[in-house]
Design an enzyme around this catalytic site. Structure first.
Site, PDB file in Angstrom:
ATOM      1  N   LYS A 101      13.685  -7.706   7.981  1.00 60.30           N
ATOM      2  CA  LYS A 101      14.563  -7.108   8.990  1.00 60.30           C
ATOM      3  C   LYS A 101      16.025  -7.442   8.698  1.00 60.30           C
ATOM      4  O   LYS A 101      16.915  -6.651   8.944  1.00 60.30           O
ATOM      5  CB  LYS A 101      14.190  -7.605  10.388  1.00 60.30           C
ATOM      6  CG  LYS A 101      12.902  -6.970  10.923  1.00 60.30           C
ATOM      7  CD  LYS A 101      12.637  -7.371  12.350  1.00 60.30           C
ATOM      8  CE  LYS A 101      11.322  -6.779  12.815  1.00 60.30           C
ATOM      9  NZ  LYS A 101      11.018  -7.009  14.214  1.00 60.30           N
ATOM     10  N   HIS A 117     -13.821  11.642  -3.165  1.00 58.28           N
ATOM     11  CA  HIS A 117     -13.215  12.587  -4.105  1.00 58.28           C
ATOM     12  C   HIS A 117     -11.876  12.054  -4.571  1.00 58.28           C
ATOM     13  O   HIS A 117     -11.030  12.817  -5.026  1.00 58.28           O
ATOM     14  CB  HIS A 117     -13.066  13.951  -3.432  1.00 58.28           C
ATOM     15  CG  HIS A 117     -14.384  14.480  -2.964  1.00 58.28           C
ATOM     16  ND1 HIS A 117     -15.155  15.355  -3.698  1.00 58.28           N
ATOM     17  CD2 HIS A 117     -15.101  14.185  -1.850  1.00 58.28           C
ATOM     18  CE1 HIS A 117     -16.274  15.602  -3.033  1.00 58.28           C
ATOM     19  NE2 HIS A 117     -16.274  14.897  -1.915  1.00 58.28           N
ATOM     20  N   GLU A 125      -0.387  -8.865   7.898  1.00 62.33           N
ATOM     21  CA  GLU A 125       0.748  -9.556   8.518  1.00 62.33           C
ATOM     22  C   GLU A 125       0.296 -10.893   9.111  1.00 62.33           C
ATOM     23  O   GLU A 125       1.071 -11.834   9.191  1.00 62.33           O
ATOM     24  CB  GLU A 125       1.352  -8.654   9.610  1.00 62.33           C
ATOM     25  CG  GLU A 125       2.847  -8.824   9.767  1.00 62.33           C
ATOM     26  CD  GLU A 125       3.468  -7.775  10.662  1.00 62.33           C
ATOM     27  OE1 GLU A 125       3.895  -6.738  10.136  1.00 62.33           O
ATOM     28  OE2 GLU A 125       3.508  -7.973  11.885  1.00 62.33           O
TER      29      GLU A 125
END
Ligand code: PA5
Length: 521
Positions: free
Chosen positions: A452, A348, A319
């Site tokens: 937003k 793994h 960000e």
């Protein structure tokens, strides 16, 4: 990799209990000298920022997260007092809650803490809770609403079933207008009301002055309010009330977190580059990514409790650095992609690709020397589970080096409030230095703000679609005809109608092809 290179290109600080090994980034010997003028500029920019310069020009704001752990450095006495008062308020409030002076609406002691927030108003508290929490021994058990996912909310509420009378809710939003957080707040309040509880006696707000959230908290008479300032960014707010209030309520040592961050700040103010681990880190990022984000940063802590550190850093780095324009307004599309989880678990999973697949990353290993609070049993003669964890880290690091995959290692003596504070401070400053090296504003987030706003158009179209269908009860609409009636886009209309039908808000008649299906009120 040689012992000589390791001793030459490692930073060790015994008093911090911290080390940074950058010897496995194969920069040529002249690299640090070549970058010295640029990093000196970054030190100067950072010094100006700490003195109160407008370091976030787009929003015309100061950037003051370093004052949170050294309030006397704030540029005015008023700001120093604001930081000190807030800390005192947090401690007094947590002490009253722990002592049972502040009780829930039915007179029960608060034992549960529900934090409602998102992004920078959740990731830090989540990291700290996971890294430092002591299940069964904490003063309060912590859970989170960090999304507007109804099922996710139900999952958390189910864990709190029967415990709402003893639950304190901390709603965190700097802007006080973030929809996900508002929705979580409303859902939490509804759950309290359904349980016959006066929710306002359980709710606390952390938010900016004058915000919608603050107005709601005042109007509804919430238990308390804590400040959030415009000079602290969401992703650097862990050591403001955003992070300190939940941590203090949990019973964690917030003074130690602040002291750790302050100690790292002192070290990373050094203008001697080889003595400044944040600068070294930023320079290694620059070398690896060519200052253009050409490689991804993989965060691999060999410590379960640091599982969320990669998510926290993902926000802090991406960000801050993921920007379209540089400070001169030129399109640069900057950034460094960050992902990770934990070792040896990831060996793994995706470490297979790291070792043998596309070589488009560098790794940050995080090593914690102390294994656990108590003694460890032997799983083989003289060997513990922790010895294996070290073995897997060192083995993987070598395996990657052998294949020309580069890494740095951050080492702390043990994981505690102090060392977590210092690691947060290390990365905050490394991000700041890197931003200056590549000439961008690390402290705004226009992409987040755009996101937003994005949902509001969809919600408006949904309201129009529902109105159109309700105006003609029983009439069958395809997505296309509904979109025409509502004056919207057919594809968006289809997605909204499918969602409404799946949730019983309208009826669907399936047809072939699928896009000929109809919907009615
Ligand atoms: O770091 C940021 O600025 C964002 O991630 C914000 O923290 C996030 O969008 C939440 O914003 P607010 O605290 O205003 O609700």
């Amino acid at each position: 990799m040689s012992w000589n290179r390791f001793t030459q290109y490692s930073y060790h600080n015994a008093s911090l209990g911290f080390a940074l090994d950058y010897s496995r980034i194969p920069f040529p010997d002249g690299f640090l000298a070549e970058k010295e003028p640029a990093i000196q500029q970054a030190y100067a920019a950072m010094a100006a920022l700490e003195k109160g310069a407008i370091a976030n020009p787009d929003e015309n704001r100061m950037v003051g997260h370093y004052w949170l752990r050294a309030s006397k450095l704030a540029p005015t006495a008023e700001l120093t007092k604001a930081v000190d008062d807030c800390l005192a308020q947090i401690k007094a409030f947590a002490a009253d809650v722990h002592a049972g002076k502040l009780l829930g609406s039915t007179g029960k002691k608060f034992t549960q803490l529900l934090v409602v927030g998102i992004g920078g108003s959740a990731l830090g508290p989540q990291l700290v809770n996971h890294a430092l929490g002591r299940p069964g021994a904490d003063k309060m058990a912590v859970s989170f609403f960090d999304n507007t996912d109804p099922d996710g909310i139900d999952y958390v509420l189910a864990q709190l079933a029967g415990k709402l009378p003893e639950t304190l809710v901390v709603v965190i939003s700097k802007s006080g207008g973030t929809v996900e957080t508002r929705n979580g707040q409303l859902e939490a309040a509804a759950a309290f009301k359904a349980a016959g509880l006066d929710f306002a006696k359980h709710f606390v707000a952390v938010t900016g002055e004058g915000s919608k959230l603050e107005q709601t908290a005042i109007a509804q008479g919430w238990l308390a309010r804590f400040p959030m300032w415009d000079w602290v960014g969401g992703r650097t707010s862990e050591l403001s009330a955003v992070g300190l209030l939940p941590a203090a309520l949990q019973g964690l040592d917030i003074d130690a977190m602040l002291a750790g961050a302050a100690a790292m700040d002192v070290v990373t103010r050094s203008t001697a580059t080889k003595e400044n681990p944040a600068a070294l880190l930023a320079l290694m990022w620059h070398y690896e990514t060519a200052g253009k984000g050409l490689k991804d940063m993989v965060i691999l802590p060999y410590k379960d409790r640091l599982l969320l550190f990669s998510r926290y850093l993902q926000q802090l780095v991406m960000e801050s650095l993921g920007k379209e324009f540089d400070l001169q307004g030129k399109v640069v599309n900057q950034g460094i992609a960050v992902y990770g989880n934990k070792g040896s678990t990831d060996q793994h999973a995706y470490v297979q690709q790291l070792r043998e697949g596309v070589n488009n990353f560098f790794v940050t290993f995080i090593e914690v020397l102390k294994d656990r609070a108590g003694a460890s049993m032997a799983v083989e003669p003289g060997i513990t589970t922790g010895d294996y964890l070290l073995g897997f880290y060192l083995g993987t690091r070598d395996a990657l080096s052998e294949k020309d995959r580069h890494s740095v290692t951050v080492t702390v003596n043990e994981l505690n409030a102090r060392t977590l504070g210092l690691m947060i401070a290390l990365y905050e400053r490394a991000v700041g230095f890197y931003a200056t090296l590549v000439g961008i504003n690390a402290y705004h987030q226009p992409g987040v703000e755009a996101g937003k706003k994005a949902a509001t158009g969809v919600i408006a179209l949904q309201q129009k679609l529902v109105a159109a269908l309700q105006a003609a009860p029983g009439k069958q609409f395809t997505a296309e005809t509904a979109a025409q009636a509502a004056g919207g886009d057919a594809e968006l209309a289809y997605k909204i109608l499918e969602h409404l039908a799946a949730n019983g808000a309208l009826k669907k008649q399936s047809a072939t092809p699928w896009f000929a299906s109809t919907y009615s009120a």
